[in-house]
Structures are given as C-alpha cells and as structure tokens.
Design an enzyme around this catalytic site. Sequence first.
Site, PDB file in Angstrom:
ATOM      1  N   ASP A  75      25.963  34.235 -14.652  1.00 58.24           N
ATOM      2  CA  ASP A  75      25.093  35.241 -14.051  1.00 58.24           C
ATOM      3  C   ASP A  75      24.673  36.205 -15.151  1.00 58.24           C
ATOM      4  O   ASP A  75      25.467  36.497 -16.063  1.00 58.24           O
ATOM      5  CB  ASP A  75      25.816  35.999 -12.932  1.00 58.24           C
ATOM      6  CG  ASP A  75      24.866  36.719 -12.000  1.00 58.24           C
ATOM      7  OD1 ASP A  75      24.686  36.252 -10.861  1.00 58.24           O
ATOM      8  OD2 ASP A  75      24.292  37.750 -12.397  1.00 58.24           O
ATOM      9  N   THR A 123      15.187  34.000  -4.401  1.00 63.77           N
ATOM     10  CA  THR A 123      13.746  33.742  -4.364  1.00 63.77           C
ATOM     11  C   THR A 123      13.130  34.633  -3.284  1.00 63.77           C
ATOM     12  O   THR A 123      12.915  34.199  -2.154  1.00 63.77           O
ATOM     13  CB  THR A 123      13.448  32.260  -4.066  1.00 63.77           C
ATOM     14  OG1 THR A 123      14.266  31.827  -2.959  1.00 63.77           O
ATOM     15  CG2 THR A 123      13.736  31.389  -5.265  1.00 63.77           C
ATOM     16  N   VAL A 153      25.069  33.123  -2.439  1.00 65.76           N
ATOM     17  CA  VAL A 153      25.050  31.656  -2.384  1.00 65.76           C
ATOM     18  C   VAL A 153      25.861  31.053  -3.519  1.00 65.76           C
ATOM     19  O   VAL A 153      26.740  30.225  -3.311  1.00 65.76           O
ATOM     20  CB  VAL A 153      23.599  31.134  -2.441  1.00 65.76           C
ATOM     21  CG1 VAL A 153      23.587  29.608  -2.559  1.00 65.76           C
ATOM     22  CG2 VAL A 153      22.821  31.574  -1.208  1.00 65.76           C
ATOM     23  N   CYS A 168      16.702  35.594   4.277  1.00 61.07           N
ATOM     24  CA  CYS A 168      16.356  34.267   4.794  1.00 61.07           C
ATOM     25  C   CYS A 168      15.255  34.336   5.849  1.00 61.07           C
ATOM     26  O   CYS A 168      14.117  33.988   5.586  1.00 61.07           O
ATOM     27  CB  CYS A 168      17.598  33.586   5.373  1.00 61.07           C
ATOM     28  SG  CYS A 168      18.800  33.069   4.125  1.00 61.07           S
ATOM     29  N   ARG A 179      19.908  43.729   1.400  1.00 60.36           N
ATOM     30  CA  ARG A 179      18.621  43.216   0.948  1.00 60.36           C
ATOM     31  C   ARG A 179      17.654  43.048   2.112  1.00 60.36           C
ATOM     32  O   ARG A 179      17.984  42.460   3.127  1.00 60.36           O
ATOM     33  CB  ARG A 179      18.803  41.870   0.233  1.00 60.36           C
ATOM     34  CG  ARG A 179      19.455  41.958  -1.139  1.00 60.36           C
ATOM     35  CD  ARG A 179      19.653  40.596  -1.739  1.00 60.36           C
ATOM     36  NE  ARG A 179      20.602  39.803  -0.965  1.00 60.36           N
ATOM     37  CZ  ARG A 179      20.801  38.493  -1.147  1.00 60.36           C
ATOM     38  NH1 ARG A 179      20.109  37.835  -2.042  1.00 60.36           N
ATOM     39  NH2 ARG A 179      21.691  37.856  -0.416  1.00 60.36           N
ATOM     40  N   ARG A 201      28.775  42.242 -12.721  1.00 64.48           N
ATOM     41  CA  ARG A 201      29.223  41.277 -11.711  1.00 64.48           C
ATOM     42  C   ARG A 201      30.205  40.281 -12.322  1.00 64.48           C
ATOM     43  O   ARG A 201      31.212  39.931 -11.707  1.00 64.48           O
ATOM     44  CB  ARG A 201      28.031  40.538 -11.108  1.00 64.48           C
ATOM     45  CG  ARG A 201      27.137  41.403 -10.231  1.00 64.48           C
ATOM     46  CD  ARG A 201      25.945  40.594  -9.727  1.00 64.48           C
ATOM     47  NE  ARG A 201      26.388  39.459  -8.929  1.00 64.48           N
ATOM     48  CZ  ARG A 201      26.666  39.521  -7.635  1.00 64.48           C
ATOM     49  NH1 ARG A 201      26.551  40.670  -6.988  1.00 64.48           N
ATOM     50  NH2 ARG A 201      27.056  38.450  -6.969  1.00 64.48           N
ATOM     51  N   THR A 239      15.914  28.740  -2.025  1.00 66.72           N
ATOM     52  CA  THR A 239      14.853  28.456  -1.059  1.00 66.72           C
ATOM     53  C   THR A 239      13.498  28.509  -1.747  1.00 66.72           C
ATOM     54  O   THR A 239      13.179  29.460  -2.448  1.00 66.72           O
ATOM     55  CB  THR A 239      14.879  29.493   0.083  1.00 66.72           C
ATOM     56  OG1 THR A 239      16.140  29.412   0.741  1.00 66.72           O
ATOM     57  CG2 THR A 239      13.771  29.228   1.081  1.00 66.72           C
TER      58      THR A 239
END
Length: 430
Positions: free
Chosen positions: A39, A89, A21, A264, A335, A44, A124
């Site tokens: 981050d 989250t 995201v 999600c 994930r 990364r 979220t």
Amino acid sequence: MILSWLIEKRSKLAVIGLGYVGLPVALGFARKLPVIGFDINEERIRMMQLGLDPANEMSPDDFLDADITFTSDAKDLSEASVFIIAVPTPVDEHNVPDITLLIKASATVGAVIKKGDYVIYESTVYPGCTEDDCVPVIEQVSGFTMGEDFKVGYSPERINPGDKIHTFENVIKVVAGCDDEAAKNIAAIYSLVVKAGVHVTSNIKVAEAAKVIENTQRDVNIALMNELAIIFDRLGVNTYEVLEAAGTKWNFLSFKPGLVGGHCIGVDPYYLTYKAAELGFNSRVILSGRYVNDNMGNYIVKKILQHVIANNSNVKDAHVLIMGATFKENVSDVRNSKVADVVRELKKYHLNVDVYDPRANADHIEEQYTFTLIDKPAKIYDAIIVAVAHQEFMELDEAYFLAISKPNALIADLKGCYRNKIKQRKYWSL
C-alpha cells in the site's frame, strides 16, 4: 505451475491496495501462501505491521499465523508472481468513473512483472476496463504482451464491511481469465482459500459486468423504496408497516428506504451508465434510481426544516442532532456517506448541527467533510435524526431521547428502528 510455485513457497502472491477489500484478501491468502501486502500509505503499513487494521474490520487475531510482509516499497513486489490489484475506484464530483489509482497500480505492477506472472484485478470497473484500459499500461511499462508473456484475470470483490458472516472465504468468488488456461489457474488459486467455491465466467467482460449489476440492482430497488416512502408519507401511512404487510407474500423482495452511500451501491451504477453512454445508450432506469437516491438527503432536510420552522420563532436558534455518520450500520467507513449531504443542507439554513457517531473516525470525517464529530450529545435538541442503525443506538430507549430533546422535538428515525417505541415526542420515519 503458477499454483505449485506459490504452495511450495518458491514465489509469493502480492496484494496491491490494503483497504477494506485488499487487507482481508491478503490475510486470507497469507494463511495458505507467502504474501506481500503493498500500500502506498506508509502510516497504514505501519499499523498493519503491528497487527492493526486501520479500518477496524479485522481483529489482531486475524493477523496471527499469517505469512505476510507489509510494505510500501514497490521494489519488494518483484518477489511475487501473482499480483492482485484491489485499489479504490470512485467517481469524481461529476459522477464520472475515476480509475486513476487503478492505472497507477497497473504501472506499478508493470515495472516489476516477469514472464509467466499473473495479474488479477478485484477493483470494481465498467465492462472492458481491465483489457482496454489496464492491460495496455502493463504492456507499455513492462514491454511484455498479455497472453504470451503474462496472464490477466478479473475476480470482483464481494467484501461487505461490518459483515462477519459473508466474509472473503465464505462467499462464492466469480473469476475470469484472458484465456482458458488463465481462468483455470486463477480459479485454482482462489479455491485454496474461498471455501464457498468459485464461479468461472467465459471472459473478463462478463465478470466485470456481473459485479456492477450486483449493486446496480440493489440501488434501483432501494430507489423504488425511497420513492414509495415519499408517497406513503403524503398518504400518512408508515412505510415500514406497509413493507411488513407486503412482505407476507412469498415473492416480495425485502428492500428498505434510506440514505444510499458508501463505495459500492452509490458508485457502481455510474460505472455501468458511463460505459453505456460511451456506447451510445442513455440509461433511464438506472439513472432515475440514482437521482432518487442522491436526493434523499434533501428530502429529509425539508422534513426537518418544516418541523423546526413550525416550532421555533428563530430557526437560527434551533439545534439538530444527527446520530450516525458512517455510510452504513456497524462500520467505521465514512466514504461517500450521504449523512454529509444532510449536514451540508441543514447548515445552508443556518441550523446548529451536531453529529455523533461512536464508530466513525473523527479524523477521517474532518479530512473528507466540512463538519466534525461531537464526543456525546450535550444539548437539548429541537430535532434528532437517527441516520445509521448502529448497534449502540439500537440499545437506546425512549427515555434517552426524552432526556436530550425538547417536548416539541421531532425524532426522525430514517431506518424505522424505533417504530411504536417513541410515544412522547413527534415521530417520523421514511
């Protein structure tokens, strides 16, 4: 005023959390404004400084002409006046919302925030989380008061990994603020880059609720399809053929059965049911859908096991190939992949399981799950499960499956990709 500061480059916009995201959001804004991409994962950050996306979603060209500084040093965030928090989250092993990273990100911002700054959450959450759980952390660390010293907003992410059409810039952005002034300014900030426009809600809770029901609706509908697939299997009819026929009616909704994982659909409903339970309401429809979807892996394993037992004198000698390990097609994201459930259950029965996925990162698989990926199928299998509809798999023909499977093998096509194409092996789909 906050927008003019950004446009005139007197201040910067910071994005905290540069995953699936955060990175596209950061790069989207960096084509218009000076951006700080933050981050905590230093590896990364090093990759992004070289113009590489660790998730392989953004191309090197997406980094060109982007006014962005990538950093893992929280002190660099002091140069920003707008902070967008886009950290994961997830839920824990008991399906309880885990907002640990969200709280830590709030504390990080609280340590550098100045009077007049804006904090916008994209992660979220359950309705009420932003104001009840996150804002108090910022206030405690900073000593400031929301509304008086700084403004807060919520704009739920709508990033769809692997989708090159519905991108950050091309999807309507829902926005909300702690007051009318905040909502107006946040809408103006996003309008700079989101070509599809923005939708302003009356308060933050509405925007939070809108996010969780988007994926809850999909989850419940897919659960219905999965339950129908079980029923149709017992009737001896193909689910996809039934859906094609029903789909000729103008108001029939197009949903398909399958494994429901990812960050999600397989997670967001639990945020809503958690909050409902906190308010004294026990959700029935939503949790029933979650139960169906979370148990599809077991159902698939049962079908495979029945076939193997019927065709092998010794189950321990049977070999099963699973094609696809990511949570959906044409992405590298593993994930919450429900393929892992299938692998785990098959191994409980001492079956030999190979997992092949040309898109998934083998290191990520080993970090998160108890299996490894093979470089390519190299055995003659008793059963093959096509779990993910990667483009690479869609290009295969029956000859490919004949070459790597026994004459009595089962081809379990979970997505119905090879319907009417497999003639010389036993074929089954959801």
